[in-house]
Every structure is written in structure tokens, then in C-alpha cells.
Design a protein around this motif. Structure first.
Motif, mmCIF file in Angstrom:
data_model
loop_
_atom_site.group_PDB
_atom_site.id
_atom_site.type_symbol
_atom_site.label_atom_id
_atom_site.label_comp_id
_atom_site.label_asym_id
_atom_site.label_seq_id
_atom_site.Cartn_x
_atom_site.Cartn_y
_atom_site.Cartn_z
ATOM 1 N N GLY A 1 -2.832 2.722 -14.563
ATOM 2 C CA GLY A 1 -1.630 1.916 -14.777
ATOM 3 C C GLY A 1 -0.489 2.291 -13.859
ATOM 4 N N LEU A 2 -0.357 3.601 -13.564
ATOM 5 C CA LEU A 2 0.750 4.056 -12.716
ATOM 6 C C LEU A 2 0.654 3.471 -11.317
ATOM 7 N N PHE A 3 -0.510 3.603 -10.679
ATOM 8 C CA PHE A 3 -0.622 3.165 -9.290
ATOM 9 C C PHE A 3 -0.725 1.648 -9.171
ATOM 10 N N ARG A 4 -1.107 0.974 -10.240
ATOM 11 C CA ARG A 4 -1.020 -0.481 -10.209
ATOM 12 C C ARG A 4 0.442 -0.909 -10.155
ATOM 13 N N THR A 5 1.298 -0.244 -10.946
ATOM 14 C CA THR A 5 2.726 -0.547 -10.949
ATOM 15 C C THR A 5 3.359 -0.201 -9.609
ATOM 16 N N LEU A 6 3.007 0.952 -9.030
ATOM 17 C CA LEU A 6 3.566 1.343 -7.737
ATOM 18 C C LEU A 6 3.163 0.357 -6.638
ATOM 19 N N THR A 7 1.916 -0.100 -6.680
ATOM 20 C CA THR A 7 1.446 -1.054 -5.677
ATOM 21 C C THR A 7 2.173 -2.383 -5.805
ATOM 22 N N ASP A 8 2.358 -2.844 -7.029
ATOM 23 C CA ASP A 8 3.076 -4.104 -7.246
ATOM 24 C C ASP A 8 4.532 -3.983 -6.785
ATOM 25 N N ASN A 9 5.156 -2.830 -7.035
ATOM 26 C CA ASN A 9 6.534 -2.631 -6.576
ATOM 27 C C ASN A 9 6.625 -2.666 -5.049
ATOM 28 N N MET A 10 5.609 -2.153 -4.370
ATOM 29 C CA MET A 10 5.601 -2.189 -2.907
ATOM 30 C C MET A 10 5.532 -3.621 -2.393
ATOM 31 N N VAL A 11 4.638 -4.421 -2.985
ATOM 32 C CA VAL A 11 4.469 -5.806 -2.532
ATOM 33 C C VAL A 11 5.740 -6.619 -2.800
ATOM 34 N N VAL A 12 6.306 -6.458 -3.979
ATOM 35 C CA VAL A 12 7.542 -7.184 -4.308
ATOM 36 C C VAL A 12 8.704 -6.688 -3.451
ATOM 37 N N GLY A 13 8.748 -5.385 -3.185
ATOM 38 C CA GLY A 13 9.857 -4.815 -2.423
ATOM 39 C C GLY A 13 9.931 -5.325 -0.996
ATOM 40 N N VAL A 14 8.801 -5.358 -0.302
ATOM 41 C CA VAL A 14 8.829 -5.789 1.109
ATOM 42 C C VAL A 14 8.968 -7.297 1.247
ATOM 43 N N SER A 15 8.773 -8.055 0.159
ATOM 44 C CA SER A 15 8.886 -9.512 0.237
ATOM 45 C C SER A 15 10.196 -10.038 -0.365
#
Length: 225
Positions: free
Chosen positions: A111-125
Motif C-alpha cells: 500500500g505504501l509504494f502504491r501511494t508513493l507511485t500515484d503521488n509521483m504521477v499526479v505530481g509531475v502532471s
């Protein structure tokens, strides 16, 4: 007539690790068998971790083993996954984080790294922002170059250098907006601003988040005559 009795202690073949020889005597304890009850722990799949991550068209994703690099119009971020989880790219273009092993730690990392990955995608877009409000007579903020200057009632103004990956904007001298593509950097800098004057519970003076609710306390009542 006195008699003499001699006692001889023979060494025992069963020697306990808790007892030993002392002053010529050897003591031994009976051996007991201790059984252990083993319980299998069932690790449920994380409700957050099993959700797919949608990747917008303006974001490029590069995977190299356990390394992920995400690049978008606002910036570029990278992360390295632990061995407990793996990242997969589906035919639809979305990303999915899966557990590599069945363990309690793998369930936590899922769950942690799924959230971190989603934050990365949303952050750069799209990016992230934090809004703060200055409450107090004479409290104000300004941006001078790459510095945020805060007047908070100290004998001197507080000057905070703005990180290169962040943008800071001040509205009406009392509202501060921190924005950027890295969610952790945005949150850390906003928390640093708030730490200079955390809101006090009596009059609510200080620096608070725009959506923060301060629990107020009633002041001390005057002495009755």
C-alpha cells in the motif's frame, strides 16, 4: 562410636545448561520437552495497493528492474522499490504494484509504494500545493527573490530560502501558497513555515493551514469579588 559417611556424586549424562559444577558437586535437572504452537499468519491484500494507477498521456514512465522514473510537464521524479514489491505495466498503460512475496512487511510495502507511485504521477502532471494563513496583528509575509520573508512579531523578520523545486506565492500579505511537483517537499516546506508560529489555542494567533481547525480554549476567568 562415631561413624564416617562418604557421599559420592556420580556425573549425570543429562546435564542442564542452567546448572553446572560448583565446589565439587554436580547438579542436574530433568529434561522436559517444550512444544511450540505455530500459527500461520494470513496476509490480506491491501485495499489501496491493489488499485491500478492511471498514467496520463503527457507523462512518460521508464522502468528498469526495481527503479522507476516518471517524467511530466512539471518535473521528473524517481524511486527504487524494495524487494517485497514489484511494479508492472499493464496493456491499458496503467501501472500496478504487486507483492513479490507473502509476508506482513510485503503487505505494508504494497500500500505504501502504491501511494508513493500515484503521488509521483499526479505530481509531475498536475502538482500539489499547501495553503497557509497568518493570523495575528502585524503578521505578514512577502516574497523577495527566492526568499520568503515572514514578520511574526520577533525582533527581526524570518527569512526562509525557497527550494529550487518549489514555488511560493503570497496573497494579501497573509496567505502563503506553496506549490510543487514533489508532494513530500511541498509538505515539508509548509510545515517548516508553520513551525515558526504554531497557532495557539486561546486567540488562534499564529500560522495555520487553510483547512486546519484550531480547537480553542477558554481563557482563565477573573477572580470574583
Amino acid at each position: 562410636m562415631a561413624s564416617s559417611i562418604t557421599t559420592t556424586c556420580q556425573p549425570s549424562p543429562l546435564r542442564s545448561s542452567f546448572f553446572g559444577e560448583k565446589k565439587g558437586f554436580l547438579a542436574s535437572s530433568p529434561v522436559t520437552h517444550i512444544g511450540f504452537w505455530r500459527k500461520n499468519v494470513e496476509c490480506k491484500e491491501s485495499r489501496i495497493g491493489k488499485q491500478p494507477i492511471a498514467v496520463p498521456a503527457n507523462v512518460s514512465v521508464t522502468m528498469d528492474g526495481q527503479d522507476l522514473n516518471v517524467k511530466g510537464p512539471l518535473g521528473q521524479l524517481s524511486i527504487t522499490y524494495p524487494r517485497e514489491v514489484i511494479l508492472q505495466r499493464e496493456e491499458s498503460g496503467s501501472l500496478r504494484v504487486r507483492k513479490a512475496v507473502e509476508s506482513r512487511r510485503a503487505n505494508q510495502m504494497h500500500g505504501l509504494f502504491r501511494t508513493l507511485t500515484d503521488n509521483m504521477v499526479v505530481g509531475v502532471s498536475k502538482g500539489f500545493d499547501k495553503r497557509l494563513q497568518l493570523v495575528g496583528v502585524g503578521y505578514r509575509a512577502t516574497v523577495e527573490g527566492r526568499d520568503l520573508v515572514l514578520n511574526l512579531g520577533f525582533s527581526h523578520p524570518v527569512r526562509m530560502p525557497i527550494p529550487a523545486d518549489l514555488n511560493v506565492k503570497v496573497e494579501e500579505n497573509t496567505r502563503v501558497i506553496v506549490s510543487g511537483y514533489d508532494k513530500s517537499s511541498v509538505g515539508q516546506f509548509a510545515a517548516s513555515i508553520r513551525s515558526w508560529r504554531p497557532p495557539e489555542p486561546y486567540k488562534g494567533k499564529g500560522i495555520k493551514y487553510a483547512d486546519e481547525i484550531i480547537r480553542r480554549k477558554e481563557g482563565k476567568a477573573g477572580k470574583k469579588k
